[in-house]
Enzyme design. Structure first.
Site, PDB file in Angstrom:
ATOM      1  N   ASP A 289       9.543  -7.120   2.320  1.00  0.00           N
ATOM      2  CA  ASP A 289       8.461  -6.171   2.129  1.00  0.00           C
ATOM      3  C   ASP A 289       7.310  -6.610   3.045  1.00  0.00           C
ATOM      4  O   ASP A 289       7.360  -7.652   3.704  1.00  0.00           O
ATOM      5  CB  ASP A 289       8.047  -6.106   0.641  1.00  0.00           C
TER       6      ASP A 289
HETATM    7  C1  GLC Z   1       4.793  -1.575   0.840  1.00  0.00           C
HETATM    8  C2  GLC Z   1       5.727  -1.342  -0.336  1.00  0.00           C
HETATM    9  C3  GLC Z   1       7.107  -0.917   0.070  1.00  0.00           C
HETATM   10  C4  GLC Z   1       7.036  -0.106   1.345  1.00  0.00           C
HETATM   11  C5  GLC Z   1       6.583  -1.032   2.450  1.00  0.00           C
HETATM   12  C6  GLC Z   1       6.427  -0.307   3.786  1.00  0.00           C
HETATM   13  O1  GLC Z   1       3.967  -2.661   0.590  1.00  0.00           O
HETATM   14  O2  GLC Z   1       5.847  -2.387  -1.275  1.00  0.00           O
HETATM   15  O3  GLC Z   1       7.661  -0.184  -1.023  1.00  0.00           O
HETATM   16  O4  GLC Z   1       8.316   0.428   1.657  1.00  0.00           O
HETATM   17  O5  GLC Z   1       5.350  -1.682   2.133  1.00  0.00           O
HETATM   18  O6  GLC Z   1       5.397   0.605   3.712  1.00  0.00           O
END
Ligand code: GLC
Length: 726
Positions: A289
């Site tokens: 993430d």
């Molecule tokens: C965010 C979220 C995740 C998302 C990623 C990209 O922090 O936790 O669900 O897909 O970053 O935006």
């Protein structure tokens, strides 16, 4: 000197281009993917490999929670970008630099959070699960992919299949509720819809299961916090949707922010390698993430970004989202012998495999069309309205619904004319101007006789609008009161200590209730709400959820009875926030009638699976028969005994009352939604496969089946049978 120059030139030609007119194997579209991967990997330098493991953002980063470093002057060989804009020309230019300006021409894979739609926005996933219609989830996921892929997105960071039982956690909006079986069924439907039969299809995208794993167990409902999950709970509750969706063919997984029992998911070798890639044979790749590798330092699991990079890649993480740790440190770590080429190659192999399967080497670019040519087609908007219809849940109706045309209705409340609230969180390229509000839907369907005033804001203490609202209510036959959450009140980094709506909204309801006029409450929200106080002041409650682009008309048509509401809750609504966590598939207490709250009831306001209809469905007696081959067949007849046709979902639960480990009081194992005409009786069946439906999974992920009594439960019907393992 001459020989050396020729030698170097020929190396360069051999590595990247055609040698003597022969196209290198990895560029041969009809060669087997694994051969192409092997060939390309063998040609790559360590630096080129590390760039494939690195992801950055391209376009305005519209996720307020993730404002991180902006990396300029990135080398052309970066493997992936999060594509946040709709600027196809720039996207193609970035891709051209990768494909035409680098030695091996490896295309970029562009990801994006297409969570519940790209341009056309569908109801939030929590609402989709309340439709109990996986075919519709598959259909709208395919429709979302058909907008996203032509828009430059190859890969969506969806479906989110985190089980959540604490609605103070704002991300409950993005998942499919509290039940592992429901999340498995809906998650698999989304994977099928996104990926279709072939990833190289120009209207499909790679799916991404997130957030692996246990993120929904965030302590206190506070986002990003550590989670304490027993291995039994991990395997019984949080892993089943991932196992199911991996078997369905999901191509990528995103590791979660949270720490699980002391080890952050981003560097959790047991989960990332032993279970996911070992036990389940996952052959796609894992992306972290946002900044989650670097965050191992704030979690106290790494003493530096360099050590974070080492721990993450050795645990089985393949791609580093946005914090540049892999690109900055992996080469050094390899030189120091702390990370082997083997780990690097394994990660690169997985990423290249998905890129080949997506057909990116053959079709790296997108035709530069306008947003309107790619998005918001009539069939896409109709699909959004259909899901909105089927996901709305009638929670209360003292007989005031359905309404009739030709009377005077006042539409009141902060949500009524707020298009943004309808889109909810993760609205991707959804635009307010393309979105129908509740008020527009009611005016569109009811025609004359509709008046409107806002009454109050979502929060604050300004009651100056109350007088007009009360006066308007007095002049009406009934009030349609529209309350709920702002889009930003649920979703990521949107934890709330209480599920109650702000006081001002409850006060408005009370003031209107004092007029004595019938009050129909419409809720637009991304999480279960605490309605103990509101519920008393109103005559009917329709849970609209955040229905996306086309939710206004379906809500209005339900109010008028043109549509018979068929949504059922996929998540429990507590009576008060003090009951949290509260969910249906809990284990029995040692003293079921004791240890209850002294100050409030200990049962929720609305149960998992609950929802009213404008008709009645009568359930006959359940019959269970043993089939040849060790399976069982449970049957039950359902009669629509009312005056209105409708969709009914028969929900099949099992219970193992006596087992080597305690089991939940009941567990959803199958469901089926069907249209039943008024007066018609239909037979519903559930074919029970003992190992699939009766067994339990232990803390090692082993499925175990025992002799003994089992119970099948539908509504208030329970039938027991004795089972012996054959
Ligand atoms: C965010 C979220 C995740 C998302 C990623 C990209 O922090 O936790 O669900 O897909 O970053 O935006």
């Amino acid at each position: 000197m001459m020989n050396r120059t020729i030698y170097i030139l020929s190396l360069a030609v051999l590595a990247g281009g055609c040698s003597g007119g022969v196209t290198p194997l990895y560029k041969q579209a009809d060669a087997p993917v694994e051969k192409r991967v092997d060939d390309l990997l063998s040609r790559m330098t360590l630096e080129e490999k590390i760039l494939q493991l690195s992801q950055y953002t391209f376009g305005p980063n519209d996720n307020v929670n993730n404002i991180g470093e902006k990396f300029d002057n990135l080398p052309d060989g970066v493997g992936s970008f999060i594509f946040s804009s709709d600027d196809l020309h720039s996207r193609n230019e970035l891709q051209r630099r990768a494909v035409e300006n680098t030695r091996l021409g490896i295309p970029i894979i562009f990801g994006c959070d297409v969570i519940h739609g790209f341009g056309t926005i569908y109801p939030i996933p929590l609402a989709q699960a309340c439709s109990w219609n996986p075919d519709l989830v598959e259909e709208l996921s395919a429709m979302a992919a058909s907008e996203a892929r032509p828009s430059g997105v190859d890969w969506t960071f969806s479906p989110m299949i985190d089980i959540a039982r604490d609605a103070r956690w704002g991300r409950v909006a993005e998942g499919y509720g509290e039940d592992p079986y429901m999340a498995s069924v809906m998650g698999c439907a989304a994977v099928r819809g996104y990926q279709g039969e072939s990833l190289s299809d120009s209207l499909r995208v790679a799916a991404c299961l997130k957030h692996y794993a246990g993120y929904g167990r965030s302590e206190g409902g506070r986002d990003y916090t550590a989670t304490d999950i027993s291995l039994q709970s991990l395997w019984e509750t949080y892993l089943p949707p991932y196992e199911a969706c991996i078997k369905e063919g999901a191509k990528t997984v995103m590791s979660a922010f949270n720490d699980i029992n002391g080890v952050p998911a981003t560097a959790h070798r047991y989960l990332l390698t032993d279970v996911l890639k070992g036990d389940w044979g996952f052959d796609g790749f894992v992306v972290s993430d946002w900044n989650a590798v670097r965050q191992l330092v704030s979690q106290g699991y790494a003493d530096s970004r360099k050590q974070a990079a080492e721990k993450a890649i050795k645990a089985g993480l393949d791609m580093d989202m946005r914090d540049d740790c892999f690109r900055q440190y992996l080469s050094e770590l390899v030189d120091e012998g702390k990370v082997g080429q083997k780990e690097i190659n394994e990660a690169v192999r997985r990423i290249l495999r998905v890129k080949f399967e997506l057909g990116l080497f053959e079709n790296p670019y997108r035709t530069e069309t306008d947003f309107g040519e790619r998005c918001l087609k009539p069939e896409s908007i109709e699909l959004s309205a259909k899901m909105a219809e089927e996901s709305m849940v009638l929670l209360k109706n003292n007989g005031v619904l359905p309404l009739s045309k030709g009377r005077k209705y006042s539409v009141i409340g902060p949500v009524a004319d707020d298009a943004g609230a309808m889109l909810g969180s993760w609205k991707c390229h959804g635009r307010n101007e393309d979105t129908e509000s509740i008020l527009e839907g009611i005016r569109n369907v009811f025609g004359a006789g509709v008046s409107y005033t806002r009454g109050c804001d979502f929060d604050g203490s300004d009651k100056s609008g109350f007088a007009e609202a009360v006066a308007m209510a007095r002049r009406s036959d009934a009030v349609i009161l529209c309350l709920g959450e702002k889009a930003a009140w649920s979703g990521e980094n949107a934890s709330r200590s209480s599920l109650r709506l702000p006081r001002i909204q409850e006060d408005l309801a009370e003031a209107l209730s004092a007029t004595g006029k019938p009050i129909i409450l419409l809720l637009v929200n991304g999480r279960p709400l605490e309605l103990a106080s509101l519920e008393k002041s109103v005559d009917a409650i329709l849970e609209v959820w955040q229905p996306g682009t086309a939710g206004g008309t379906p809500a209005a048509r339900i109010l008028l009875g043109d549509i018979n509401p068929s949504g059922r809750l996929c998540i429990t609504f507590p009576l008060t926030s003090g009951q949290i966590p509260i969910y249906y598939n809990h284990r029995q207490s040692s003293r079921p009638d004791m240890g209850l709250y002294q100050d409030i009831p200990s049962v929720p306001l609305y149960d998992f699976g609950y929802g009213l209809s404008y008709t009645e469905y009568d359930y006959g007696d359940m019959v269970i028969e043993k089939l040849h081959g060790g399976k069982y067949l449970a049957t039950i007849d359902v009669t629509n005994s009312g005056k209105m046709d409708g969709f009914e979902t028969v929900q099949w639960f099992i219970r193992d009352p006596f087992c080597s480990i305690t089991r939940p009081v009941k567990e959803l194992r199958y469901f089926e939604k069907r249209f039943i005409k008024a007066g018609e009786t239909q037979r519903f069946t559930f074919e029970i496969d003992p190992m699939r439906d009766l067994a339990y999974v232990d803390g090692n992920g082993k499925r175990l089946l025992e002799d003994g009594e089992y119970r099948v439960i539908v509504k208030d019907k329970t039938v027991s049978f004795d089972f012996t393992v054959e």
